[in-house]
Design an enzyme around this catalytic site. Structure first.
Site, PDB file in Angstrom:
ATOM      1  N   CYS A  52       0.824  -1.188   0.000  1.00  0.00           N
ATOM      2  CA  CYS A  52       0.000   0.000   0.000  1.00  0.00           C
ATOM      3  C   CYS A  52       0.871   1.255   0.000  1.00  0.00           C
ATOM      4  CB  CYS A  52      -0.947   0.090   1.191  1.00  0.00           C
ATOM      5  SG  CYS A  52      -2.111  -1.261   1.246  1.00  0.00           S
ATOM      6  N   ARG A 109       4.110  -0.458  -4.710  1.00  0.00           N
ATOM      7  CA  ARG A 109       3.768  -0.939  -3.374  1.00  0.00           C
ATOM      8  C   ARG A 109       2.477  -1.750  -3.351  1.00  0.00           C
ATOM      9  NH1 ARG A 109       6.787   1.911   0.340  1.00  0.00           N
ATOM     10  NH2 ARG A 109       5.425   1.243   2.023  1.00  0.00           N
ATOM     11  N   TRP A 166      -2.412  -2.896  -1.710  1.00  0.00           N
ATOM     12  CA  TRP A 166      -2.058  -4.313  -1.792  1.00  0.00           C
ATOM     13  C   TRP A 166      -2.930  -4.971  -0.730  1.00  0.00           C
ATOM     14  CZ3 TRP A 166       0.035  -8.175   1.359  1.00  0.00           C
ATOM     15  CH2 TRP A 166       0.503  -9.310   0.682  1.00  0.00           C
ATOM     16  N   ASN A 213      -1.787   2.057   5.458  1.00  0.00           N
ATOM     17  CA  ASN A 213      -0.852   1.012   5.050  1.00  0.00           C
ATOM     18  C   ASN A 213      -0.499   0.225   6.302  1.00  0.00           C
ATOM     19  OD1 ASN A 213       1.276  -0.465   3.943  1.00  0.00           O
ATOM     20  ND2 ASN A 213       2.757   1.185   4.177  1.00  0.00           N
ATOM     21  N   GLY A 214      -0.709  -1.103   6.276  1.00  0.00           N
ATOM     22  CA  GLY A 214      -0.384  -1.907   7.457  1.00  0.00           C
ATOM     23  C   GLY A 214      -1.576  -2.734   7.900  1.00  0.00           C
ATOM     24  N   GLU A 266      18.257 -17.232  -6.938  1.00  0.00           N
ATOM     25  CA  GLU A 266      17.797 -15.910  -7.375  1.00  0.00           C
ATOM     26  C   GLU A 266      17.253 -15.966  -8.809  1.00  0.00           C
ATOM     27  OE1 GLU A 266      16.984 -13.299  -6.070  1.00  0.00           O
ATOM     28  OE2 GLU A 266      17.163 -11.701  -7.525  1.00  0.00           O
ATOM     29  N   LYS A 274      13.451 -15.010  -9.787  1.00  0.00           N
ATOM     30  CA  LYS A 274      13.125 -13.998 -10.803  1.00  0.00           C
ATOM     31  C   LYS A 274      12.142 -14.594 -11.813  1.00  0.00           C
ATOM     32  CE  LYS A 274      14.108 -11.055  -9.265  1.00  0.00           C
ATOM     33  NZ  LYS A 274      14.849 -10.757  -8.068  1.00  0.00           N
ATOM     34  N   GLU A 294       8.541 -15.112 -10.196  1.00  0.00           N
ATOM     35  CA  GLU A 294       7.731 -13.925  -9.898  1.00  0.00           C
ATOM     36  C   GLU A 294       7.364 -13.142 -11.150  1.00  0.00           C
ATOM     37  OE1 GLU A 294       9.698 -11.277  -7.173  1.00  0.00           O
ATOM     38  OE2 GLU A 294      11.609 -11.472  -8.182  1.00  0.00           O
ATOM     39  N   HIS A 321      19.261 -36.091  -5.147  1.00  0.00           N
ATOM     40  CA  HIS A 321      18.581 -36.484  -3.914  1.00  0.00           C
ATOM     41  C   HIS A 321      17.091 -36.146  -3.971  1.00  0.00           C
ATOM     42  CE1 HIS A 321      22.373 -37.524  -2.038  1.00  0.00           C
ATOM     43  NE2 HIS A 321      22.876 -36.426  -2.584  1.00  0.00           N
ATOM     44  N   LYS A 331       6.331  -4.365  -3.725  1.00  0.00           N
ATOM     45  CA  LYS A 331       7.773  -4.253  -3.532  1.00  0.00           C
ATOM     46  C   LYS A 331       8.173  -4.237  -2.065  1.00  0.00           C
ATOM     47  CE  LYS A 331      11.873  -2.388  -5.448  1.00  0.00           C
ATOM     48  NZ  LYS A 331      12.296  -3.723  -5.922  1.00  0.00           N
TER      49      LYS A 331
END
Ligand code: F6R
Length: 613
Positions: A2, A27, A74, A100-101, A482, A486, A489, A505, A608
């Protein structure tokens, strides 16, 4: 999670709010909304989905006013529809709030307020703030905010505007960031600086437990208890142009290409090739305490956690100090064993990731020295920690981290070298050698970026695959993780990163003729062992996309020209391989995502800054 923007000033409020929201959309982009105060009335427009939808509405229903609030969401509590979009109103519709939160006690508050006659119309936790403000408002919005704060539990930042006192904006912070921008005859309140960077570079961060009251006369800062706070504004060096796409199709592509510059900036002024000395005085950590350090814990989330995994290799190998690496959300609940001579390093691009902050706070409260590796000046992580080592990536707008990752690696190299010098593991001459190697990294990255076209071709060939496996060993194993992250997402393709030796394994069972396997098989770094793993994967029908070092043609004997791909990375010192190897994996994920028609800069479900648990 947010984004909040508020404005008081002579400009077109709607334009300022929409411009700010555009910069904050990273955000969250489940819904967006704005409210302005004009002629004693509040005008509110909200839209489900991305900001474009709201912009279309504004185009057909212009709004006036010199005071306003905006929000990009968000979703946490309540579906991502228009009804749950911020700003939220009280029963009288004379007051709006953006938030936000998470308000943790919202269910209790909601039932109490409902019993008192307040009517709730959304599924959000935010709406309780609007009704509490309504309940406590007598003649002054600031006083209503102060009363409301006493009743709220959780981590939150919110801002509010009332038609009954329209020349005042009030913002409060208890966790997620809020920053004030101070312009000529105008003020801004936002979750992040890019929201108003094109208007002013004079900023003031709110600390936890602080309230900002913005009026045409200026800014007043008070604590949640009402105590006046005096603070000088800081001047931001970020250039507004840095938050533009500058001709690139996506922010992510721009940010991938900015990495050589970002790496140079993060190294700048921090070492001397002549003397081999590292200068990290800015961290405030003195040589004696670094010398005493017995153990280091690196804590982070997501991509920053991958940087931490590389950091373990660097610090243990170069400085010979034991390093533990933890995902912050695990660290904070696992009662870690920490001693007075430990150093806990929190790695965070934003400096506002809720789990990383909670882990750092808990560590600080136990009296342990903490260091933030962070990209955002004055952010919460930098305020919690004993010291900060800034990365100088510049603003990162693409939701997927790229340049923040490589600059975090640079900071970790510098920390490893510094610790090694203090503890006698690097002589001045050896220091000069490793520094010369790291100084080459930006140039090698520039050459690596020239592979973009090759990778675009490979991406076109594989963009319809459903699964990918990424394999590597040693310090490149986190780079495999990484690369897989990438891809997941950005393109929504399932991808797993594995230490190459671990493949047999379990993950080997996944391999069939449809499975592309990306392998980092650079010279040195256990090349032969990785080559064996390529053979094993090929024997099960995998198609290999291998990355090797220029001049090392050994893999040509193993790979099939018509099924596999062999991409050569520019020759470089083994020490800097993690910095170099990640670049083609970023490009591969980027081009696969573009080929699939995905939204590269704003992948679904992501935001983000993860400012909630
Ligand atoms: C992935 C990504 C996230 C972040 C994570 C931590 O591309 O960007 O995994 O790395 O949310 O964020 P920071 O570094 O801001 O704490």
């Amino acid at each position: 999670m947010c984004g909040i923007i508020g404005y008081i000033g002579p400009q077109s409020t709607v334009e300022v709010l929409l411009g700010g929201l555009k910069r904050l959309e990273y955000r969250g982009y489940d819904s967006a909304g704005i409210a302005t105060a004009h002629d004693g009335t509040l005008h509110v427009l909200r839209s489900q989905g991305k900001l474009d939808n709201l912009e279309r509405q504004v185009g057909s229903r212009p709004m006036e006013g010199h005071y306003g609030l905006g929000h990009t969401r968000w979703a946490t509590h309540g579906r991502p529809n228009e009804e749950n979009a911020h700003p939220h109103r009280d029963c009288t519709k004379t007051l709006v709030v953006v938030h936000n939160g998470i308000i943790e006690n919202y269910l209790d508050l909601k039932s109490r307020l409902s019993a008192e006659g307040h009517r709730f119309v959304t599924e959000t936790d935010t709406e309780v703030i609007a009704h509490l403000l309504e309940k406590h408002f007598r003649s002054d919005l600031e006083q209503a905010v102060m009363e409301t704060l006493k009743e709220l539990d959780g981590v939150f930042a919110f801002a509010t505007l009332s038609a009954r006192q329209p020349d005042t904006l009030v913002g409060a912070r208890n966790g997620p960031p809020l920053v004030v921008g101070l312009g000529e005859g105008e003020s801004f309140l936002a979750s992040d600086i890019p929201a108003f960077l094109s208007h002013t570079r004079s900023v003031m961060y709110l600390d936890d437990g602080e309230v900002a009251v913005l009026t045409p006369d200026g800014l007043r800062l008070v604590s949640h208890e009402g105590k006046e706070i005096k603070r000088e504004p800081a001047r931001i060096t970020w250039d507004p142009i840095q938050v533009e796409k500058q001709g690139y199709k996506h922010f992510m592509l721009k940010e991938i290409n900015e990495q050589p510059r970002a790496v140079r900036d993060t190294l700048l002024g921090r070492y001397s090739l002549d003397t081999g000395r590292i200068h990290l005085d800015e961290t405030g950590l003195d040589d004696d305490s670094l010398k005493r350090t017995r153990k280091i814990s690196l804590i982070a989330c997501g991509t920053s956690w991958h940087a931490a995994l590389v950091g373990k290799f660097l610090i243990e190998n170069i400085a010979r100090i034991p390093v533990e690496v933890d995902i912050a959300s695990e660290f904070r609940y696992r009662n870690p064993i920490l001693g007075p001579d430990d150093l806990v390093v929190g790695i965070s691009q934003s400096g506002e990731t809720a789990d990383t902050l909670a882990a750092l706070k808990a560590t600080r409260d136990r009296g342990v020295t903490t260091l933030a590796i962070c990209n955002v000046l004055g952010s919460m992580a930098t305020r919690i920690c004993t010291g900060t080592l800034y990365t100088h990536a510049g603003p990162e707008i693409g939701v997927a981290s790229t340049k923040s990752f490589t600059t975090q690696l640079v900071a970790l190299y510098l920390l490893a070298f510094k610790l090694a010098q203090i503890r006698g593991h690097l002589s001045p001459e050896e220091s000069q050698n490793v520094l010369a190697e790291i100084a080459r990294a930006a140039h090698v990255m520039e050459q690596t970026l020239l592979l973009a076209e090759t990778l675009e071709g490979i991406a076109r060939e594989f963009h319809l695959a459903s699964n990918f496996l990424y394999l590597a060993r040693g310090p490149l194993y986190p780079i495999a993780l990484e690369g897989a992250l990438k891809l997941k997402e950005l393109s929504y393709i399932h991808a797993e990163g594995y230490p190459a030796g671990e493949m047999k394994h379990g993950p080997i069972a996944l391999i069939d003729g449809r499975m592309p396997v990306v392998v980092l098989a650079l010279t040195g770094l256990l090349f032969e062992k990785t080559a064996n793993n390529i053979q094993e994967a090929k024997a099960r029908g995998a198609r290999i996309i291998a990355f090797a070092t220029e001049g090392d043609r050994r893999l040509e004997q193993i790979l099939d020209e018509d099924r596999d791909h062999l991409v050569f990375l520019p020759e470089h010192p083994e020490l800097i391989s993690p910095l170099i190897a990640v670049v083609p994996l970023q490009l591969l994920a980027y081009h696969i995502s573009v080929a699939r028609g995905c939204d590269v800069d704003q992948p679904r479900n992501l935001a983000k800054s993860v400012t909630v648990e």
